[in-house]
Design a protein around this motif. Structure first.
Motif, PDB file in Angstrom:
ATOM      1  N   ALA A 138      21.262  32.278   7.492  1.00 31.52           N
ATOM      2  CA  ALA A 138      21.906  33.579   7.649  1.00 31.52           C
ATOM      3  C   ALA A 138      23.353  33.376   8.116  1.00 31.52           C
ATOM      4  CB  ALA A 138      21.124  34.410   8.657  1.00 31.52           C
ATOM      5  N   PRO A 139      24.181  34.421   8.061  1.00 28.48           N
ATOM      6  CA  PRO A 139      25.566  34.286   8.509  1.00 28.48           C
ATOM      7  C   PRO A 139      25.661  33.677   9.914  1.00 28.48           C
ATOM      8  CG  PRO A 139      25.288  36.377   7.407  1.00 28.48           C
ATOM      9  CD  PRO A 139      23.913  35.772   7.540  1.00 28.48           C
ATOM     10  N   LEU A 140      26.498  32.667  10.047  1.00 26.26           N
ATOM     11  CA  LEU A 140      26.781  31.925  11.284  1.00 26.26           C
ATOM     12  C   LEU A 140      25.558  31.225  11.881  1.00 26.26           C
ATOM     13  CD1 LEU A 140      29.331  34.342  12.948  1.00 26.26           C
ATOM     14  CD2 LEU A 140      29.805  32.262  11.649  1.00 26.26           C
ATOM     15  N   GLU A 141      24.522  31.035  11.097  1.00 24.05           N
ATOM     16  CA  GLU A 141      23.315  30.373  11.580  1.00 24.05           C
ATOM     17  C   GLU A 141      23.422  28.854  11.402  1.00 24.05           C
ATOM     18  OE1 GLU A 141      18.515  31.027  11.378  1.00 24.05           O
ATOM     19  OE2 GLU A 141      19.668  31.523   9.588  1.00 24.05           O
ATOM     20  N   THR A 142      22.755  28.129  12.293  1.00 22.95           N
ATOM     21  CA  THR A 142      22.714  26.668  12.264  1.00 22.95           C
ATOM     22  C   THR A 142      21.270  26.217  12.408  1.00 22.95           C
ATOM     23  OG1 THR A 142      24.882  26.533  13.339  1.00 22.95           O
ATOM     24  CG2 THR A 142      23.502  24.568  13.441  1.00 22.95           C
TER      25      THR A 142
END
Length: 168
Positions: free
Chosen positions: A108-112
């Motif tokens: 997902a957006p900005l997920e790591t």
């Protein structure tokens, strides 16, 4: 005689202890992230190479020091979900060691998310590497793949990083 029997029993019990896994392959993490990608989606394909080290030479070319490697898979987009198709791990000689998931995963957006290669897992040797294949929406920033290698020996610590480079 009595003490010998106690020692033998103790050694037997210690040898029955479960062996520690030497690589952190969290399959439950990958199955939670499974993604179905439609071939008609207008996604851009890419491939990246990351060098990681499960061992480095220390003192001489004959002595090595084991390292723990954290491989970080990052979505740097603030708005778009991206897909990692493959994360393949190779040893110093280019021989495939393992594939971390068999299906695309999403970030997902900005997920790591991370892959941890335990300090006892020295299959990769001094020149191990990863090949990542990925798909992203058009105009989305490319994913960031980093390797962070660490080791603590006594009171000394060692750490360094590597950043992936795009192949295609």
């Amino acid at each position: 005689m009595k003490y010998s029997l106690i020692i033998i029993c103790f050694l037997f019990l210690c040898s029955c202890e479960k062996k520690k896994k030497i690589s952190s392959i969290h399959t439950e993490n990958w199955s939670k992230r499974a993604a179905a990608i439609n071939d008609v989606d207008s996604l851009v394909y890419g491939k990246s190479y990351l060098s990681v080290y499960s061992q480095i030479y220390s003192i001489s070319g004959e002595k090595t020091q084991n390292l723990t490697a954290m491989v970080s898979l990052r979505n740097v987009s603030e708005t778009d979900t991206i897909y990692v198709l493959k994360a393949d791990y190779y040893d110093t000689h280019g021989k495939s060691i393992r594939r971390y998931f068999e299906h695309p995963i999403y970030l997902a957006p900005l997920e790591t998310t991370e892959i941890i290669i335990d300090q006892l897992d020295i299959y990769g040797g001094t020149g191990s590497n990863f090949i990542f294949e990925w798909k992203i929406p058009q105009n989305a920033p490319e994913p960031l793949f980093e390797g962070i290698m660490t080791s603590i020996l006594g009171i000394n610590g060692l750490s360094f990083t590597r950043e992936a480079r795009r192949l295609e």
